[in-house]
Design a protein around this motif. Structure first.
Motif, PDB file in Angstrom:
ATOM      1  N   ARG A   1      86.790  32.313  78.605  1.00 46.70           N
ATOM      2  CA  ARG A   1      87.740  31.587  79.437  1.00 46.70           C
ATOM      3  C   ARG A   1      86.969  30.649  80.359  1.00 46.70           C
ATOM      4  NH1 ARG A   1      90.567  33.451  76.255  1.00 46.70           N
ATOM      5  NH2 ARG A   1      92.608  34.423  76.467  1.00 46.70           N
ATOM      6  N   ASP A   2      87.590  29.532  80.626  1.00 48.33           N
ATOM      7  CA  ASP A   2      86.938  28.554  81.486  1.00 48.33           C
ATOM      8  C   ASP A   2      87.353  28.793  82.925  1.00 48.33           C
ATOM      9  OD1 ASP A   2      85.664  26.454  82.587  1.00 48.33           O
ATOM     10  OD2 ASP A   2      87.011  24.921  81.793  1.00 48.33           O
ATOM     11  N   MET A   3      86.697  29.721  83.555  1.00 47.57           N
ATOM     12  CA  MET A   3      86.936  29.961  84.976  1.00 47.57           C
ATOM     13  C   MET A   3      85.697  30.615  85.568  1.00 47.57           C
ATOM     14  SD  MET A   3      89.704  33.047  84.495  1.00 47.57           S
ATOM     15  CE  MET A   3      89.834  33.443  86.216  1.00 47.57           C
ATOM     16  N   ASP A   4      85.722  30.791  86.879  1.00 51.59           N
ATOM     17  CA  ASP A   4      84.526  31.315  87.542  1.00 51.59           C
ATOM     18  C   ASP A   4      84.544  32.829  87.633  1.00 51.59           C
ATOM     19  OD1 ASP A   4      83.640  28.761  87.993  1.00 51.59           O
ATOM     20  OD2 ASP A   4      84.733  28.591  89.888  1.00 51.59           O
ATOM     21  N   TRP A   5      85.739  33.386  87.767  1.00 54.38           N
ATOM     22  CA  TRP A   5      85.849  34.815  88.054  1.00 54.38           C
ATOM     23  C   TRP A   5      85.834  35.618  86.760  1.00 54.38           C
ATOM     24  CZ3 TRP A   5      84.641  38.401  91.035  1.00 54.38           C
ATOM     25  CH2 TRP A   5      85.334  39.615  91.111  1.00 54.38           C
ATOM     26  N   GLY A   6      84.774  36.388  86.572  1.00 50.35           N
ATOM     27  CA  GLY A   6      84.653  37.175  85.362  1.00 50.35           C
ATOM     28  C   GLY A   6      83.182  37.438  85.091  1.00 50.35           C
ATOM     29  N   ILE A   7      82.909  38.053  83.965  1.00 57.93           N
ATOM     30  CA  ILE A   7      81.521  38.327  83.613  1.00 57.93           C
ATOM     31  C   ILE A   7      80.991  37.163  82.791  1.00 57.93           C
ATOM     32  CG2 ILE A   7      80.032  39.833  82.226  1.00 57.93           C
ATOM     33  CD1 ILE A   7      81.734  42.186  83.123  1.00 57.93           C
ATOM     34  N   ASP A   8      79.854  36.640  83.210  1.00 55.57           N
ATOM     35  CA  ASP A   8      79.272  35.476  82.529  1.00 55.57           C
ATOM     36  C   ASP A   8      78.980  35.791  81.073  1.00 55.57           C
ATOM     37  OD1 ASP A   8      79.316  33.924  84.781  1.00 55.57           O
ATOM     38  OD2 ASP A   8      77.319  34.573  85.433  1.00 55.57           O
ATOM     39  N   TYR A   9      79.216  34.801  80.256  1.00 53.54           N
ATOM     40  CA  TYR A   9      78.835  34.979  78.863  1.00 53.54           C
ATOM     41  C   TYR A   9      77.321  35.157  78.829  1.00 53.54           C
ATOM     42  CZ  TYR A   9      79.463  34.851  73.886  1.00 53.54           C
ATOM     43  OH  TYR A   9      79.520  35.219  72.573  1.00 53.54           O
ATOM     44  N   PRO A  10      76.837  36.166  78.112  1.00 58.07           N
ATOM     45  CA  PRO A  10      75.405  36.491  78.203  1.00 58.07           C
ATOM     46  C   PRO A  10      74.515  35.494  77.476  1.00 58.07           C
ATOM     47  CG  PRO A  10      76.469  37.856  76.551  1.00 58.07           C
ATOM     48  CD  PRO A  10      77.560  37.073  77.215  1.00 58.07           C
ATOM     49  N   ASP A  11      73.249  35.526  77.852  1.00 56.08           N
ATOM     50  CA  ASP A  11      72.246  34.734  77.125  1.00 56.08           C
ATOM     51  C   ASP A  11      72.101  35.300  75.728  1.00 56.08           C
ATOM     52  OD1 ASP A  11      71.954  33.616  79.515  1.00 56.08           O
ATOM     53  OD2 ASP A  11      69.946  34.405  79.943  1.00 56.08           O
ATOM     54  N   VAL A  12      72.000  34.416  74.772  1.00 53.51           N
ATOM     55  CA  VAL A  12      71.743  34.851  73.413  1.00 53.51           C
ATOM     56  C   VAL A  12      70.467  34.156  72.970  1.00 53.51           C
ATOM     57  CG1 VAL A  12      72.643  34.880  71.063  1.00 53.51           C
ATOM     58  CG2 VAL A  12      74.200  35.091  72.998  1.00 53.51           C
ATOM     59  N   ASP A  13      69.524  34.898  72.461  1.00 55.97           N
ATOM     60  CA  ASP A  13      68.223  34.363  72.079  1.00 55.97           C
ATOM     61  C   ASP A  13      67.590  33.602  73.245  1.00 55.97           C
ATOM     62  OD1 ASP A  13      68.635  35.337  69.538  1.00 55.97           O
ATOM     63  OD2 ASP A  13      69.623  33.487  68.886  1.00 55.97           O
ATOM     64  N   GLY A  14      67.749  34.118  74.428  1.00 52.86           N
ATOM     65  CA  GLY A  14      67.119  33.509  75.593  1.00 52.86           C
ATOM     66  C   GLY A  14      67.804  32.249  76.083  1.00 52.86           C
ATOM     67  N   GLU A  15      68.880  31.862  75.436  1.00 52.81           N
ATOM     68  CA  GLU A  15      69.562  30.655  75.905  1.00 52.81           C
ATOM     69  C   GLU A  15      70.957  31.001  76.409  1.00 52.81           C
ATOM     70  OE1 GLU A  15      69.843  27.470  73.066  1.00 52.81           O
ATOM     71  OE2 GLU A  15      68.048  28.252  72.050  1.00 52.81           O
ATOM     72  N   ASP A  16      71.373  30.263  77.391  1.00 50.96           N
ATOM     73  CA  ASP A  16      72.740  30.411  77.873  1.00 50.96           C
ATOM     74  C   ASP A  16      73.620  29.476  77.044  1.00 50.96           C
ATOM     75  OD1 ASP A  16      75.063  30.677  79.175  1.00 50.96           O
ATOM     76  OD2 ASP A  16      74.372  29.896  81.102  1.00 50.96           O
ATOM     77  N   PRO A  17      74.410  30.013  76.147  1.00 51.66           N
ATOM     78  CA  PRO A  17      75.134  29.149  75.218  1.00 51.66           C
ATOM     79  C   PRO A  17      76.352  28.483  75.830  1.00 51.66           C
ATOM     80  CG  PRO A  17      75.679  31.432  74.805  1.00 51.66           C
ATOM     81  CD  PRO A  17      74.723  31.431  75.937  1.00 51.66           C
ATOM     82  N   THR A  18      76.794  28.970  76.937  1.00 54.80           N
ATOM     83  CA  THR A  18      78.043  28.431  77.480  1.00 54.80           C
ATOM     84  C   THR A  18      78.166  28.811  78.941  1.00 54.80           C
ATOM     85  OG1 THR A  18      80.435  28.709  77.411  1.00 54.80           O
ATOM     86  CG2 THR A  18      79.164  30.500  76.525  1.00 54.80           C
TER      87      THR A  18
END
Length: 687
Positions: A226-243
């Motif tokens: 979801r495109d919002m601030d409140w929540g758990i950040d999408y995790p890094d995958v392979d050392g990169e933040d994909p979103t």
RNA sequence: AGCGGGAUGGGAUAGCCAGGAGAUUCCGCCGGGCUCAUAACCCGGAGAUCGGUAGUUCAAAUCUACUUCCCGCUACCA
């Protein structure tokens, strides 16, 4: 492993919510009574758009807002003896880390893909509008619809971008669509697995059957960002933040079950309880939920668990909803019995626990009313259980100073064994009701037994025979303490000490029901007290006047400050004039209304109320006292002499302690009073 | 529309998955008993062709098909 559906950190708990938690607690306690190693966990659900929006309304941060509710829940559950081994929340470090780990594993296992979708965006407010923050016209039926679903019209699910004339439901601004890349969980590839899973699943019938139709229609992949601030950040995958998106609330919410277990494990040590064994090896997982979230627990959640190679749930127990005097609970109309209110009234938690646990099958909808509550408490808890215990133990104390020296009869031993078997069968059938009924039936037998044996006629005559009977009764009393513990932990503990037992009844297993009670004990006290009729009337009046007041406030157009729903607000943004109702009434139905011309004779404001005025109205046949919410909008002194239109046959209500016998008709927020242009006489019927 | 749940003496409920004497419990009603007990408890009675129709079966509240009526869900209300 027993879990309860997470309460959403967005408002007060009422006794309808408690049904699920009491059910889970009874079930978990019963498992422990059967000697099973059990963990019972839960936590608050902190994320999601409603929390973010309501926090903003109150001018606070989502975290602060959700935490406040979390703390309240954390404090409320123990007061009902809902005794979680761990109660966490979805925003804590454990869950944040574990959720990200789950998602990373799903990515690694190839269950997640990216897709560009159209997302509604409010250019003026510069924010995107997820889910139901968009409203517009349904492309299928033309009705007003939410962004994700045509809720009023055809009921279709709408894909982002489908809705026509999109608008923000918050600001009313026209929305535009922007392309955005989101993450999708490939639920569709789990169809076969889930079909098998549902075949294996135990628990209530609704949980096993309801998802089947859904599965047959074919599963859509599930957008998990979801495109919002409140929540758990999408995790890094392979050392990169994909979103820079956050995870959808329903991803991190069920993972809290695992996180909470992990916290429990870490606190007591893995020797005592090993969360990994429970969730990844041979744990038997039972989810206790409300029936509104069956889909999440029987489709998405098992798919996620399977996708990360965790164990699958063994059972889902989905509770029915509760009604209040036949109608639904309504938080916005304040038509509810609140959890804290129940306690503030001074009722023992066991009374409500008993009612909730045994008033119907777990998956059945259950109606609550103070009358029914009184009836069940007075007849069953006081009359059957309490009375048997009190008469037996008092007799034992007076005549034998405790447990008489005698053997338990075969008949009574067999009857107690039967009760234990019923109890166990209740657990195996996921029937909270059967667990509770087993004990009440045993107490009922106790009353029959003591009545039949008449020990009061044996004392002094045949003391040995009396001793045998009372020995039996004390044993039954002890069995009641043991077997009633899951449903009534507080009073069972009291009973336990009344018969002179040391330690806690919470720590014993059902075997204790047949073990000999201590030799000596003192005079017993009554465990349950009757609820008087006046008390019930009082409680009903409180509820009615509260509902009436909420309704009056709404009539006066003061809904803006009410925190919940938001949907009512949204409608007023869309249009100032309400659309005409689609449902037409018949002429007969119209004639049911007794509308009359009246004249206000006297008017006085009601103290402590912002808008209520007490009026005396002459309606020709009689004078009526009517309370109306018009104080702010009219000069009260000018009201006498005014001709008004009233509903004469409206049911009476009590507002702020004043009876209102009828209703004044007025238009809109300004309470523009309806009157006549000609000289119709007072009392004339309007048609 | 699809799916799920429900319909059982006057009211409220259990039984249905594992078919077996005209059916549970609570309230209410009628009659009786007891007096240890919180005007409580115990016993007996009246009252239901288990929503309807058709089927399977020696046997159906229970299984199958169809049907009527309630309630809910359909992807963020316990």
């Amino acid at each position: 492993m027993v879990t309860c559906g997470l309460p959403y950190a967005n408002g007060d708990l009422h006794i309808g919510h408690l049904r699920t938690y009491v059910g889970g607690d009874v079930y978990a306690r019963a498992l422990e009574s059967l000697g099973q190693e059990t963990a019972f966990v839960c936590g608050s659900d902190m994320h999601g758009t409603p929390v973010a929006v309501n926090a903003e309304k109150e001018g606070t941060s989502p975290e602060e807002f959700a935490l406040a509710w979390h703390e309240q829940y954390e404090e409320t559950f123990p007061r009902f003896d809902v005794d979680f081994d761990n109660y966490g929340h979805t925003h804590d470090a454990t869950n944040t880390e574990l959720t990200q780990e789950f998602v990373r594993t799903l990515e690694e296992n190839g269950h997640v893909y990216e897709k560009e979708i159209k997302v509604a965006y409010d250019p003026e407010a510069e924010q995107s509008l997820p889910d139901r923050y968009v409203e517009g016209t349904c492309p299928y039926c033309g009705e007003l619809a939410r962004g994700d679903e045509c809720d009023e019209g055809c009921g279709r699910h709408l894909e982002p971008g489908e809705i026509e004339d999109p608008r923000s439901s918050v600001t009313g601004n026209p929305a535009e669509y922007r392309d955005q890349t989101h993450k999708f969980f490939r639920v569709s590839e789990f169809e076969e697995y889930l079909s098998g899973f549902l075949d294996r699943l135990e628990g209530t019938a609704n949980a096993r059957n309801q998802p089947r139709g859904w599965l047959e229609d074919g599963l859509r992949d599930w957008c998990i960002t979801r495109d919002m601030d409140w929540g758990i950040d999408y995790p890094d995958v392979d050392g990169e933040d994909p979103t820079d998106l956050v995870l959808y609330v329903w991803v991190d919410a069920p993972i809290e079950y695992v996180s909470s277990t992990k916290q429990y494990s870490e606190r007591v040590g893995a020797d005592e309880y090993d969360w990994q064994r429970a969730w990844q090896e041979d744990g038997e997982i039972v989810h206790v939920i409300g029936r509104d979230i069956i889909q999440h627990h029987t489709v998405f959640w098992p798919a996620m668990l399977h996708g990360v190679d965790y164990s699958e749930p063994r059972a889902v127990m989905a509770s029915g909803f509760m009604t209040l005097d036949g109608d639904g609970f309504s938080t916005s109309r304040n038509r509810a019995v609140w959890a804290r209110e129940y306690l503030d009234e001074g009722f023992h938690p066991d009374l409500l626990r008993y009612y909730l646990a045994t008033n119907g099958g777990f998956q059945q909808d259950v109606d609550f009313s103070w009358e029914k509550f009184r009836d069940r408490v007075n007849n069953e808890l006081v009359g059957t259980v309490g009375n048997f215990l009190y008469r037996s133990l008092l007799f034992a104390h007076r005549n034998f100073e405790g447990t008489p020296e005698a053997e338990v009869s075969d008949e009574v031993e067999a009857r107690i064994e039967e009760a234990i078997a019923d109890f166990e069968a209740g657990v195996n059938d996921y029937s909270v009701r059967a667990i509770g009924d087993a004990t009440v039936e045993l107490a009922r037998f106790g009353n029959e037994y003591i009545q039949r044996e008449e020990p009061w006629n044996l004392v002094g005559d045949d003391d040995e025979a009396a001793a045998r009977v009372i020995r039996d009764c004390v044993q039954i009393a002890k069995a009641v303490a043991v077997l009633f513990e899951p449903v009534a932990p507080g009073t069972s503990e009291e009973l336990w000490s009344q018969i002179g037992e040391d330690g806690s009844v919470h720590d014993v297993t059902t075997d204790a029901a047949l073990a000999a009670p201590p030799r000596d004990f003192g005079a017993p006290e009554e465990l349950y007290e009757k609820i008087e009729d006046e008390r019930v009337e009082e409680l009903n009046e409180k509820l009615e006047s509260r509902v009436a007041e909420a309704a009056a406030e709404e009539d006066a157009g003061e809904t803006e400050t009410v925190t919940d729903e938001g949907e009512a607000d949204a409608e007023s943004v869309m249009s100032d004039i309400e659309p005409v109702a689609d449902d037409r009434i018949s002429f007969e139905e119209f004639q049911d209304l007794d509308l009359r011309i009246g004249e206000i004779l006297a008017a006085e404001p009601i103290e402590d109320s912002d808008k209520l005025v007490k009026l005396t109205v002459d309606i020709g046949v009689e004078e009526r006292q009517i309370v109306a919410g018009i104080k702010q909008l009219h000069d009260v002194d000018d009201l006498p002499g005014t001709k008004v239109v009233i509903v004469a046959n409206l049911e009476k209500a009590e507002l702020f302690g004043h009876e209102s016998n009828g209703m004044l008709l007025a238009a809109g927020d300004d309470a523009d009073l309806l009157t006549t242009h000609g000289d119709s006489s007072i009392g004339t019927k309007i048609r």
